[in-house]
Design an enzyme around this catalytic site. Structure first.
Site, PDB file in Angstrom:
ATOM      1  CB  SER B 151      -0.876   0.003   1.285  1.00 18.50           C
ATOM      2  OG  SER B 151      -1.916   0.944   1.072  1.00 18.50           O
ATOM      3  CG  ASP B 317      -6.153  -3.526  -3.731  1.00 12.26           C
ATOM      4  OD1 ASP B 317      -6.990  -2.785  -3.571  1.00 12.26           O
ATOM      5  OD2 ASP B 317      -4.772  -3.683  -3.631  1.00 12.26           O
ATOM      6  CG  HIS B 350      -5.702  -2.280  -0.191  1.00 12.47           C
ATOM      7  ND1 HIS B 350      -4.629  -2.162  -1.010  1.00 12.47           N
ATOM      8  CD2 HIS B 350      -5.131  -1.655   0.901  1.00 12.47           C
ATOM      9  CE1 HIS B 350      -3.608  -1.509  -0.496  1.00 12.47           C
ATOM     10  NE2 HIS B 350      -4.060  -1.088   0.568  1.00 12.47           N
TER      11      HIS B 350
END
Lengths: 372, 372
Positions: B151, B317, B350
């Protein structure tokens, strides 16, 4: 508001009902604000009911009295349009729980002389539909040529066909779903928490002065608005473009166009919508699961249906994705109901149904003509 | 905090830098809070820097001092784990702008003796990386065996490889992107508006007493949290299940498990995170566009790169979808950099990179071993 049975613009009527609610209580009186377009024929068989979405209203094809903007579906409804007001009498009723004239949390409770606020009952999509049926009874409309709706309007259309199959000849369900998913509920819960976190919300009792929970409602609208647009659509429309500046500000102003756009969406929403209505209507949507009363069997909700159905979804709609429409189509097939279904391609996400979509218009036009 | 060069847990050091920021200013002093695991070898060539995500911290494989929970990547980092602390000295530094010991808006400005609050400079991902490089200089670590992140950590890893190509032998970029999209910015802007709408935010000057903008930060976290999970994952985990009740309450309590879960996520976040840090770090992410400084040409950001890359994305995601990883891979290919890429299947959206994912672990393990 007195009873007024003429057809025209800006109609309102108070009926004593009561409407039997899903929460077990009966609710009355029922104020209805509605718009109509076109003439009802002699046997009252040419009425089309348009059901509106969460933040929409009865001004489907007439100027909104607060914003001054055109009706929200002028490309769809009017003389010679797909929903042709030269042939049909088109009705659109502000939903129960809303804030544009029909009974909602901002309405005065005759028992107290004060706004209901959070004493308004928690309602469901089916309650909205039962209330609409009471108004149609009053207007002498036994059968609808069609019930048409997008998003929450589509949920009402499904509910109409399920609760009153003999009263609905055709149903058009656009960009909708037969239940709210966990993700749908999650986004609405964020909005409700944003409103209830605003100290100006005051447990819903904010009607006495001019300070509604504007910031909370604005944040709720911003979060919801993201779900109405596709990622690709946002990228195409805004990308990473800066707003009225050549370089980043290194501050917390709206540097990006998307920030400015969202803030505007939030702020302008507050001028035309009531925060408590937002709580109640999102709750009704979250509670919606048409199969629930039928042991989880969606096709049982349409057993014995006399209605012909048209379903339309949009490929970039991630709020109520095509899979949800397909699930409804499968249930209708299992129930033996005639149904046509098409997924349209659009970059505009869920909001595609509110934007001029020639393919959608053609499909609705053809479906309604075939049903006469 | 004094300088402390021993490797172990709970390290902190103040350095005078300054760090040159993208906003044009120089910032000092720089407080760094970091954790380390494993021993640095004699030539200081076995260090791996793990970069953490937005709301994470340096406690990658050790107990969080506030929550008492295990480190956030204990399946990835430890003796015999893919990032093997028997072979590597693993460092994780709380990012500039955060609130777990490194300099951020809650830190005391030595010039005033008061917290910086909104006088803290608006920083970028590159600023975070430049600050980390100052700490590594101080520790005598010239070259990293690898920089690894998921991320926002992946954004830092990309930035490291771009800004200091000669200092990074390998880079692992998981569930990340080379720029924030309009939709990414939109969700962050909702969160920032929720915080700034909270009257307890008080322009950021809330450190003097014990009433931070808890409700605003909680709503921000709820909105963001939805983006960390997939629609299918939410349906699988929560569906429309009710929370501790047999029937709907017809009220505004948390009827559904998803509501209760989200509320808990929001409330518990407030205990461990600073609202101003949330503003600053989301702003840094929204400003991130690695190609921007290279005329929009992402491959130019990696020109002359000596780094080998491993990219991993997850098919569910939707925050940083596979297409964004693929875009990075194409740019690396164009720059002639060695890169391996895989999209993994996961229902967890995610957040998949934070959940035990054996495939991900095997890939990281193999990639690091091949690089020795």
């Amino acid at each position: 508001m007195g009873a007024d049975e003429r057809f025209g613009l800006n109609k309102g009527v108070r009926l004593m009902g009561p409407v039997q609610l899903d929460n077990g209580a009966a609710f009355a009186p029922l104020d209805f604000a509605y718009e109509s377009y076109g003439e009802l024929n002699a046997d009252k068989s040419n009425a089309i009911l348009i059901c509106h979405a969460l933040t929409m209203d009865q001004y489907v094809a007439s100027t909104h009295p607060v914003t001054g903007k055109d009706g929200w579906w002028v490309n769809m409804v009017g003389p010679g349009k797909p929903i042709d007001t030269d042939r049909y009498c088109v009705l659109c009723i502000n939903v129960l729980g809303s804030c544009m004239g029909s009974s909602g949390p901002a309405s005065i409770d005759p028992g107290t002389g004060e706004p209901y606020a959070m004493d308004f009952p928690v309602i469901t999509i089916a309650d909205m539909v039962r209330a609409q049926a009471i108004l149609l009874d009053h207007l002498g409309i036994d059968t609808l040529a069609a019930v048409v709706g997008g998003s929450m309007g589509g949920m009402q259309a499904l509910c109409w066909a399920s609760l009153y199959p003999q009263r609905v000849r055709s149903a058009v369900v656009i960009a909708s779903a037969a239940r709210h998913s966990a993700q749908n509920i999650a986004f609405h819960e964020v909005g409700r928490q944003a409103i209830m976190a605003d100290p100006y919300w005051r447990g819903g009792d904010y009607y006495g002065d001019d300070t509604p929970p504007a910031k909370g409602l604005s944040v709720a609208r911003m979060a919801a608005h993201i779900t109405y647009m596709s990622e690709a659509g946002l990228t195409e429309k805004f990308g990473r473009n800066l707003q009225d500046r050549d370089a980043k500000s290194f501050g917390f102003d709206a540097d990006f166009q998307i920030e400015s756009y969202l803030r505007h969406q939030g702020i302008s929403f507050v001028d035309r919508f009531d925060a408590n209505s937002y709580l109640y209507i999102t709750r009704a949507m979250d509670y919606f699961d048409l199969a629930e009363a039928h042991g989880g069997n969606l096709s049982a909700a349409f057993r014995g249906s006399q209605t012909r159905f048209c379903l339309i979804s949009f490929d970039s709609d991630w709020l109520y994705p095509t899979a949800e429409s397909r699930r409804i189509v499968h249930a209708l097939n299992a129930a033996g109901a005639p149904v046509s279904f098409v997924e349209l391609s659009s970059p505009f996400g869920h909001d595609a149904f509110l934007i001029d979509a020639p393919d959608m218009n053609r499909i609705v036009d053809g479906f309604l003509r075939a049903g006469v």
